[in-house]
Write an enzyme that holds these catalytic residues in place. Structure first.
Site, short mmCIF file in Angstrom:
data_model
loop_
_atom_site.label_atom_id
_atom_site.label_comp_id
_atom_site.label_asym_id
_atom_site.label_seq_id
_atom_site.Cartn_x
_atom_site.Cartn_y
_atom_site.Cartn_z
N GLY A 90 0.76 -1.24 0.00
CA GLY A 90 0.00 0.00 0.00
C GLY A 90 0.78 1.29 0.00
O GLY A 90 0.21 2.36 -0.24
N PRO A 113 4.47 -5.23 -0.75
CA PRO A 113 4.33 -4.06 -1.59
C PRO A 113 4.42 -4.43 -3.08
O PRO A 113 5.08 -5.39 -3.45
CB PRO A 113 5.55 -3.21 -1.21
CG PRO A 113 6.56 -4.20 -0.71
CD PRO A 113 5.78 -5.31 -0.07
N ARG A 117 3.42 -1.47 -5.87
CA ARG A 117 3.69 -0.19 -6.50
C ARG A 117 5.01 0.44 -6.05
O ARG A 117 5.77 0.94 -6.86
CB ARG A 117 2.53 0.77 -6.16
CG ARG A 117 2.53 2.04 -6.97
CD ARG A 117 1.49 3.03 -6.42
NE ARG A 117 0.21 2.42 -6.13
CZ ARG A 117 -0.82 2.40 -6.98
NH1 ARG A 117 -0.73 2.97 -8.16
NH2 ARG A 117 -1.97 1.84 -6.63
N ARG A 122 -4.58 3.57 -16.48
CA ARG A 122 -4.80 4.21 -15.18
C ARG A 122 -5.43 5.60 -15.28
O ARG A 122 -6.31 5.92 -14.49
CB ARG A 122 -3.50 4.24 -14.35
CG ARG A 122 -2.97 2.82 -14.04
CD ARG A 122 -1.88 2.80 -12.98
NE ARG A 122 -2.39 3.10 -11.67
CZ ARG A 122 -2.30 4.26 -11.07
NH1 ARG A 122 -1.66 5.25 -11.67
NH2 ARG A 122 -2.82 4.46 -9.89
N TYR A 181 -8.75 5.64 -13.19
CA TYR A 181 -8.70 6.27 -11.86
C TYR A 181 -8.43 7.78 -11.93
O TYR A 181 -8.10 8.38 -10.90
CB TYR A 181 -7.58 5.66 -11.01
CG TYR A 181 -7.49 4.17 -10.99
CD1 TYR A 181 -8.47 3.40 -10.35
CD2 TYR A 181 -6.42 3.52 -11.58
CE1 TYR A 181 -8.37 2.02 -10.33
CE2 TYR A 181 -6.32 2.14 -11.56
CZ TYR A 181 -7.30 1.40 -10.93
OH TYR A 181 -7.19 0.03 -10.89
N CYS A 220 -9.74 4.82 -30.19
CA CYS A 220 -10.99 5.46 -30.63
C CYS A 220 -11.87 5.74 -29.43
O CYS A 220 -12.87 5.05 -29.21
CB CYS A 220 -11.70 4.56 -31.61
SG CYS A 220 -10.84 4.57 -33.16
N TYR A 226 1.01 -1.49 -12.40
CA TYR A 226 -0.36 -1.59 -12.90
C TYR A 226 -0.53 -0.95 -14.29
O TYR A 226 -1.61 -0.47 -14.61
CB TYR A 226 -1.36 -1.00 -11.89
CG TYR A 226 -1.20 -1.59 -10.51
CD1 TYR A 226 -1.64 -2.88 -10.24
CD2 TYR A 226 -0.58 -0.89 -9.48
CE1 TYR A 226 -1.48 -3.44 -8.98
CE2 TYR A 226 -0.41 -1.44 -8.22
CZ TYR A 226 -0.87 -2.72 -7.97
OH TYR A 226 -0.71 -3.28 -6.73
N1 LLP Z 1 -1.63 -7.06 -1.22
C1 LLP Z 1 -2.92 -7.13 -1.57
C2 LLP Z 1 -3.78 -8.11 -0.94
C3 LLP Z 1 -3.42 -6.26 -2.55
O1 LLP Z 1 -4.69 -6.31 -2.89
C4 LLP Z 1 -2.54 -5.32 -3.16
C5 LLP Z 1 -3.02 -4.43 -4.20
C6 LLP Z 1 -1.20 -5.31 -2.76
C7 LLP Z 1 -0.77 -6.19 -1.78
C8 LLP Z 1 -0.19 -4.38 -3.35
O2 LLP Z 1 -0.51 -3.05 -3.11
P1 LLP Z 1 0.53 -1.89 -3.51
O3 LLP Z 1 1.75 -2.02 -2.64
O4 LLP Z 1 0.87 -2.09 -4.94
O5 LLP Z 1 -0.22 -0.65 -3.25
N2 LLP Z 1 -4.81 -1.26 -10.14
C9 LLP Z 1 -4.71 -0.25 -9.10
C10 LLP Z 1 -4.10 -0.82 -7.85
C11 LLP Z 1 -4.86 -1.99 -7.31
C12 LLP Z 1 -4.20 -2.55 -6.11
C13 LLP Z 1 -4.77 -3.88 -5.79
N3 LLP Z 1 -4.19 -4.52 -4.66
C14 LLP Z 1 -3.90 0.93 -9.62
O6 LLP Z 1 -3.49 0.93 -10.77
O7 LLP Z 1 -3.69 1.90 -8.87
#
Ligand code: LLP
Length: 465
Positions: free
Chosen positions: A274, A317, A319, A356, A360, A387, A416
């Site tokens: 996150g 993590p 992102r 994205r 979003y 298009c 992503y």
């Molecule tokens: N663990 C779980 C259970 C998750 O659902 C996620 C992300 C992560 C870890 C990794 O989270 P991060 O560290 O990447 O924030 N497609 C969206 C993001 C969706 C995230 C889904 N879950 C975007 O492009 O912003």
């Protein structure tokens, strides 16, 4: 470094360059928009991993995802080192492969010692084929199919069970050998991020309701085929606030304490992922260390207070490991000037390789990779070639004057982008290269038109005579 042209107009690319050695070097890769190896070379081109982006486009075509191996490795190591520094117990960092799942990315993070979080049979297959040890693979998902559960059991990975249906299915299909599971719980913690990427609030499709904890622990403790090793929660993505993860850590220790009351040998806590990244100058995420430290402190204090042994601490993590490690190179083509309204500049990709912005309303920054020091004299809207009027990558981008054939670099596209890409309008997906020490290796081949019809079937009666 913000540099200004003699005319008083700001220069193109230099303001996004990573901090150099005489400045603040404590920034984590997630706090800088460009990969950590980015620099401007003598041809006024952007170089990443020692490779000139314009040469890469000549060699591998356009659009092109360019992944900087050093940035990915550095971010991975910062997570590991922070846990070593601030946590007295054991720890394991997992890469959330949903951010970008492919063989090379899995292999890079695994070579640093990271495990992998997968959410589908496809991601599991990719991680396994990349050679990741199943001991370090954790399988998530809120609706795993029986086939996926069987694959997971055969692989020997840990299954992060999301709901009662999955729990009952596992008990039903388990053989004699106990299955390693974790339980995903919804912590009921709100955080400020886009509604689609929030997961920890109570009204979420993910995880067991915390009100079910007693029933859940009582049930699991009676299943000899389930080896429940830990608890998991994830509260959302692209989070800059520091408090939600502290709160999460505290809540998770309460759950741990409750689980031990049921005799469950729970010894792992996974606090999810996150941590946010910098997409634009005003984004100010905590560093990796600043994210890890308070989580460790809260868990150590809460365990001491509850007289519990320190669990193995995991996080996952996505992102913040890979987001700023990649840029997308496009070639500029047509433009349209609408007097007094706007100037559109179009590139050879768009919403299919980066969904994205349209999904979003995400905001990105771009530079012109072959004119890094030219003054920013234009305000333009960068459109894709699909298009759809909403296929806009960046509104009101500040760029130098461009012409067709210039290389537009959109930054921080590692997370992503490829993983959510599509073939909308039957555009082949771009190629991807990994760059390090002046060497570029292909990690994803550019799709060909033949790939687009590979799965198509033409019934005999429809074949044109
Ligand atoms: N663990 C779980 C259970 C998750 O659902 C996620 C992300 C992560 C870890 C990794 O989270 P991060 O560290 O990447 O924030 N497609 C969206 C993001 C969706 C995230 C889904 N879950 C975007 O492009 O912003």
């Amino acid at each position: 470094m913000v540099s200004t042209h003699p005319t008083g107009v700001q220069n193109s690319g230099s303001k996004y360059l990573p901090q150099t050695s005489n400045q603040n070097t404590n920034l984590s890769p997630n706090q800088q928009i460009l990969p950590i190896t980015a620099r401007i070379n003598s041809r006024d081109s952007l170089e990443i991993g020692g490779c000139d982006v314009t040469t890469l486009v000549q060699q591998f075509g356009s659009p092109l995802y360019i992944l900087d191996e050093d940035t990915l490795r550095t971010a991975s190591k910062q997570y590991q080192e922070s846990f070593k520094r601030y946590y007295k117990g054991e720890s394991q960092v997992l890469y959330a492969s949903k951010a970008w799942s492919c063989l090379a990315v899995c292999a890079i993070v695994a070579s640093v010692g990271l495990g992998i979080d997968v959410v589908s049979g496809g991601e599991l297959y990719t991680a396994q084929t990349a050679g990741v040890n199943p001991d370090k693979i954790y399988f998530h998902g809120n609706n795993k199919s029986r086939e996926e559960l069987n694959l997971a059991i055969q692989s020997g990975c840990t299954i992060v069970v999301d709901n009662w249906y999955e729990l009952h299915t596992l008990v039903e299909i388990a053989g004699n050998k106990p299955i390693r599971i974790m339980l995903r719980l919804t912590p009921g913690i709100e955080c400020h991020t886009h509604e689609y990427i929030r997961t920890g609030h109570l009204d979420s499709k993910f995880g067991f309701d915390p009100n079910d904890l007693d029933d859940l622990f009582a049930f699991v403790s009676k299943q000899s085929v389930l080896d429940c090793v830990g608890l998991h929660a994830h509260i959302g993505s692209q989070i800059f606030e520091r408090q939600p993860h502290r709160d999460l850590a505290a809540v998770m220790v309460q759950w741990l304490s409750k689980a031990s009351g049921y005799g469950l040998p729970v010894r792992e806590l996974n606090v999810g992922g996150g941590l946010g990244i910098q997409y634009i100058e005003s984004d100010d995420p905590p560093s990796i260390e600043e994210w890890v430290k308070p989580i460790c402190e809260v868990i150590e204090e809460a365990c001491a207070a509850a007289n519990l042994p320190l669990p193995k601490l995991l996080c996952e993590p996505g992102r913040s490991l890979i987001g700023t490690a990649c840029v997308t190179a496009y070639t500029i083509g047509s433009s349209k000037v609408i007097p007094e309204i706007r100037t559109y500049i179009t590139v050879d990709g768009g919403m299919a390789d980066n969904p994205r912005p349209i999904t979003y309303q995400s905001v990105y920054r771009a530079v012109v990779g072959n004119r890094m020091s030219e003054p920013l004299t234009e305000t333009v809207t960068i459109a894709g070639k699909h298009c759809e009027s909403g296929d806009i990558l960046i509104k009101n981008a500040q760029l130098p004057k461009t012409k067709p054939g210039d290389i537009l670099i959109v930054m921080a596209t590692g997370a992503y982008n490829y993983s959510m890409s599509s073939n909308y309008n039957r555009l082949p997906r771009p190629a991807a290269v990994v760059v390090v020490n002046g060497e570029a290796n292909l990690i994803l081949q550019r799709e060909a038109y033949q790939d687009l019809i590979k799965q198509d079937c033409l019934p005999q009666r429809l074949i044109q005579k």
